[in-house]
Design a protein around this motif. Structure first.
Motif, PDB file in Angstrom:
ATOM      1  N   ALA A 124       3.377  -5.095   6.920  1.00 14.71           N
ATOM      2  CA  ALA A 124       2.268  -4.944   5.975  1.00 14.71           C
ATOM      3  C   ALA A 124       2.022  -3.457   5.723  1.00 14.71           C
ATOM      4  N   THR A 125       1.818  -3.101   4.446  1.00 12.52           N
ATOM      5  CA  THR A 125       1.489  -1.725   4.061  1.00 12.52           C
ATOM      6  C   THR A 125       0.343  -1.783   3.058  1.00 12.52           C
ATOM      7  N   ASP A 126      -0.012  -0.630   2.501  1.00 14.03           N
ATOM      8  CA  ASP A 126      -1.027  -0.630   1.445  1.00 14.03           C
ATOM      9  C   ASP A 126      -0.533  -1.348   0.201  1.00 14.03           C
ATOM     10  N   LEU A 127       0.789  -1.532   0.072  1.00 17.00           N
ATOM     11  CA  LEU A 127       1.366  -2.191  -1.099  1.00 17.00           C
ATOM     12  C   LEU A 127       1.796  -3.624  -0.816  1.00 17.00           C
ATOM     13  N   PHE A 128       2.256  -3.894   0.406  1.00 19.59           N
ATOM     14  CA  PHE A 128       2.800  -5.214   0.730  1.00 19.59           C
ATOM     15  C   PHE A 128       1.931  -5.946   1.741  1.00 19.59           C
ATOM     16  N   ASN A 129       1.765  -7.236   1.533  1.00 22.61           N
ATOM     17  CA  ASN A 129       1.233  -8.106   2.574  1.00 22.61           C
ATOM     18  C   ASN A 129       2.365  -8.460   3.538  1.00 22.61           C
ATOM     19  N   ARG A 130       2.011  -8.952   4.698  1.00 23.08           N
ATOM     20  CA  ARG A 130       3.043  -9.401   5.642  1.00 23.08           C
ATOM     21  C   ARG A 130       3.841 -10.543   5.029  1.00 23.08           C
ATOM     22  N   GLU A 131       3.176 -11.429   4.280  1.00 21.57           N
ATOM     23  CA  GLU A 131       3.844 -12.527   3.598  1.00 21.57           C
ATOM     24  C   GLU A 131       3.701 -12.356   2.091  1.00 21.57           C
ATOM     25  N   PHE A 132       4.639 -12.914   1.348  1.00 20.19           N
ATOM     26  CA  PHE A 132       4.456 -13.050  -0.102  1.00 20.19           C
ATOM     27  C   PHE A 132       4.540 -14.526  -0.458  1.00 20.19           C
ATOM     28  N   ASN A 138       2.005 -16.324  -9.389  1.00 19.01           N
ATOM     29  CA  ASN A 138       2.496 -15.612  -8.206  1.00 19.01           C
ATOM     30  C   ASN A 138       3.945 -15.143  -8.382  1.00 19.01           C
ATOM     31  N   GLN A 139       4.258 -14.607  -9.563  1.00 13.84           N
ATOM     32  CA  GLN A 139       5.613 -14.097  -9.763  1.00 13.84           C
ATOM     33  C   GLN A 139       5.927 -13.022  -8.728  1.00 13.84           C
ATOM     34  N   GLN A 140       7.099 -13.135  -8.119  1.00 14.81           N
ATOM     35  CA  GLN A 140       7.495 -12.215  -7.060  1.00 14.81           C
ATOM     36  C   GLN A 140       8.099 -10.941  -7.656  1.00 14.81           C
ATOM     37  N   GLN A 141       7.669  -9.802  -7.129  1.00 15.90           N
ATOM     38  CA  GLN A 141       8.143  -8.495  -7.592  1.00 15.90           C
ATOM     39  C   GLN A 141       8.712  -7.731  -6.410  1.00 15.90           C
ATOM     40  N   TYR A 142       9.998  -7.395  -6.472  1.00 17.33           N
ATOM     41  CA  TYR A 142      10.647  -6.629  -5.402  1.00 17.33           C
ATOM     42  C   TYR A 142      10.638  -5.150  -5.782  1.00 17.33           C
ATOM     43  N   ILE A 143      10.246  -4.289  -4.847  1.00 16.14           N
ATOM     44  CA  ILE A 143      10.138  -2.865  -5.158  1.00 16.14           C
ATOM     45  C   ILE A 143      10.240  -2.050  -3.875  1.00 16.14           C
ATOM     46  N   LEU A 144      10.603  -0.788  -4.008  1.00 16.72           N
ATOM     47  CA  LEU A 144      10.624   0.155  -2.891  1.00 16.72           C
ATOM     48  C   LEU A 144       9.334   0.964  -2.928  1.00 16.72           C
ATOM     49  N   ASP A 145       8.571   0.894  -1.838  1.00 15.26           N
ATOM     50  CA  ASP A 145       7.340   1.674  -1.730  1.00 15.26           C
ATOM     51  C   ASP A 145       7.726   3.129  -1.449  1.00 15.26           C
ATOM     52  N   LEU A 146       7.513   4.003  -2.432  1.00 13.40           N
ATOM     53  CA  LEU A 146       7.924   5.394  -2.296  1.00 13.40           C
ATOM     54  C   LEU A 146       7.059   6.170  -1.306  1.00 13.40           C
ATOM     55  N   ASN A 147       5.929   5.624  -0.907  1.00 12.41           N
ATOM     56  CA  ASN A 147       5.081   6.293   0.078  1.00 12.41           C
ATOM     57  C   ASN A 147       5.571   6.057   1.504  1.00 12.41           C
ATOM     58  N   THR A 148       6.081   4.853   1.763  1.00 15.97           N
ATOM     59  CA  THR A 148       6.530   4.511   3.113  1.00 15.97           C
ATOM     60  C   THR A 148       8.043   4.323   3.204  1.00 15.97           C
ATOM     61  N   PHE A 149       8.710   4.256   2.034  1.00 15.23           N
ATOM     62  CA  PHE A 149      10.147   3.977   1.952  1.00 15.23           C
ATOM     63  C   PHE A 149      10.496   2.648   2.610  1.00 15.23           C
ATOM     64  N   GLY A 194      18.457  -4.434 -24.918  1.00 16.30           N
ATOM     65  CA  GLY A 194      17.311  -3.670 -25.385  1.00 16.30           C
ATOM     66  C   GLY A 194      16.604  -2.920 -24.272  1.00 16.30           C
ATOM     67  N   LYS A 195      15.535  -2.245 -24.644  1.00 17.39           N
ATOM     68  CA  LYS A 195      14.752  -1.455 -23.695  1.00 17.39           C
ATOM     69  C   LYS A 195      14.331  -2.310 -22.500  1.00 17.39           C
ATOM     70  N   THR A 196      14.441  -1.716 -21.304  1.00 17.49           N
ATOM     71  CA  THR A 196      14.086  -2.405 -20.073  1.00 17.49           C
ATOM     72  C   THR A 196      13.154  -1.529 -19.251  1.00 17.49           C
ATOM     73  N   TYR A 197      12.053  -2.113 -18.788  1.00 12.53           N
ATOM     74  CA  TYR A 197      11.085  -1.402 -17.952  1.00 12.53           C
ATOM     75  C   TYR A 197      11.375  -1.709 -16.490  1.00 12.53           C
ATOM     76  N   TRP A 198      11.335  -0.672 -15.643  1.00 17.26           N
ATOM     77  CA  TRP A 198      11.645  -0.840 -14.228  1.00 17.26           C
ATOM     78  C   TRP A 198      10.400  -0.730 -13.350  1.00 17.26           C
ATOM     79  N   HIS A 199       9.231  -0.517 -13.961  1.00 15.18           N
ATOM     80  CA  HIS A 199       7.992  -0.407 -13.194  1.00 15.18           C
ATOM     81  C   HIS A 199       6.846  -0.899 -14.055  1.00 15.18           C
ATOM     82  N   GLU A 200       5.801  -1.391 -13.380  1.00 11.40           N
ATOM     83  CA  GLU A 200       4.656  -1.945 -14.107  1.00 11.40           C
ATOM     84  C   GLU A 200       3.955  -0.905 -14.982  1.00 11.40           C
TER      85      GLU A 200
END
Length: 244
Positions: A62-70, A104-115, A213-219
């Motif tokens: 768990a971090t400020d961005l992720f819960n222990r579970e999704f 509850n769409q799942q979003q996979y991402i790298l937390d740049l604060n904690t890596f 076409g154009k693709t966004y990689w972040h919200e």
């Protein structure tokens, strides 16, 4: 056509790095309904509904961005379309409209604060789009084809994620933004050929230009997290001899 799928998920995780052990289970009923109408010998209309499901799981920590579970992701998917043939079945033209509402769409991402990489959920997202395709047999040995797709994927309610020491990330700031990883459009055009060189030797070739076409990689949809439209040219030639 009416059918359904029923998932019974029971799984656990033992994390040696963070010394945790977790278990979870979920049952999900997923109906599907398809209707078709043969308006004429050359025209078919159809409508589909189906419920989608992707089971949830665990993050490394768990971090400020992720819960222990999704959470588990579910979607209600609708499609209306048609299929046609003409010109003595040498011309095909098909099209469809589709809509998906995801919870509850799942979003996979790298937390740049904690890596630490992980998954979190948007409370609600939706997608509207269309697809068109056509193929024409110009001669007995050459086909041309064109296809186009458009998708408008939007975060309706980003919700909140994370939760260490009372801290969390408020993703409602991204409400109305485009959902990452979904190209806004696609376009393809190409030609395909197949014919006999001799009684036992066949030639086949393929040339295709695909544009994504154009693709966004972040919200945030910021330019630094965006890929502009790009095109790829694919070509292939081949020979077949008897069973080879």
């Amino acid at each position: 056509l009416v059918g359904f799928r029923y998932d019974i998920d029971k799984f656990s995780q033992v994390d040696a790095l963070f010394v945790t052990s977790s278990e979870r289970d979920n049952n999900e009923f997923q109906p599907k309904i398809s209707l078709s109408y043969q308006a004429s010998k050359k025209v078919l209309f159809y409508a589909n509904y189906g419920k989608g499901y992707r089971n949830g799981g665990y993050n490394a920590d768990a971090t400020d961005l992720f819960n222990r579970e999704f959470d588990d992701e579910t979607s209600d998917n609708f499609e209306l379309g048609f299929k046609t043939t003409s010109w003595n079945d040498r011309l095909i033209f098909n099209g469809s409209l589709f809509s998906s509402k995801l919870k509850n769409q799942q979003q996979y991402i790298l937390d740049l604060n904690t890596f630490i990489a992980g998954v979190y959920n948007y409370d609600e997202t939706q997608i509207f789009g269309l697809e068109l395709e056509t193929r024409a047999r110009l001669t007995n040995w050459i086909d041309v084809f064109v296809n186009y797709g458009m998708a408008d994927a939007e975060i309706v309610d980003g919700g909140t994620t994370g939760g260490t020491d009372g801290a969390f990330t408020d993703n409602t700031a991204y409400n109305g933004k485009k959902t990452p990883f979904v190209p806004v459009s696609s376009f393809g055009i190409g030609v395909e050929s197949s014919f006999k060189l001799t009684d036992n030797l066949n030639f086949n070739g393929f040339l295709n230009l695909d544009t994504t076409g154009k693709t966004y990689w972040h919200e945030s949809n910021l330019a630094i997290h965006t890929t502009d439209a790009y095109s790829l040219l694919d070509a292939r030639i081949g020979l077949s001899y008897k069973n080879w």
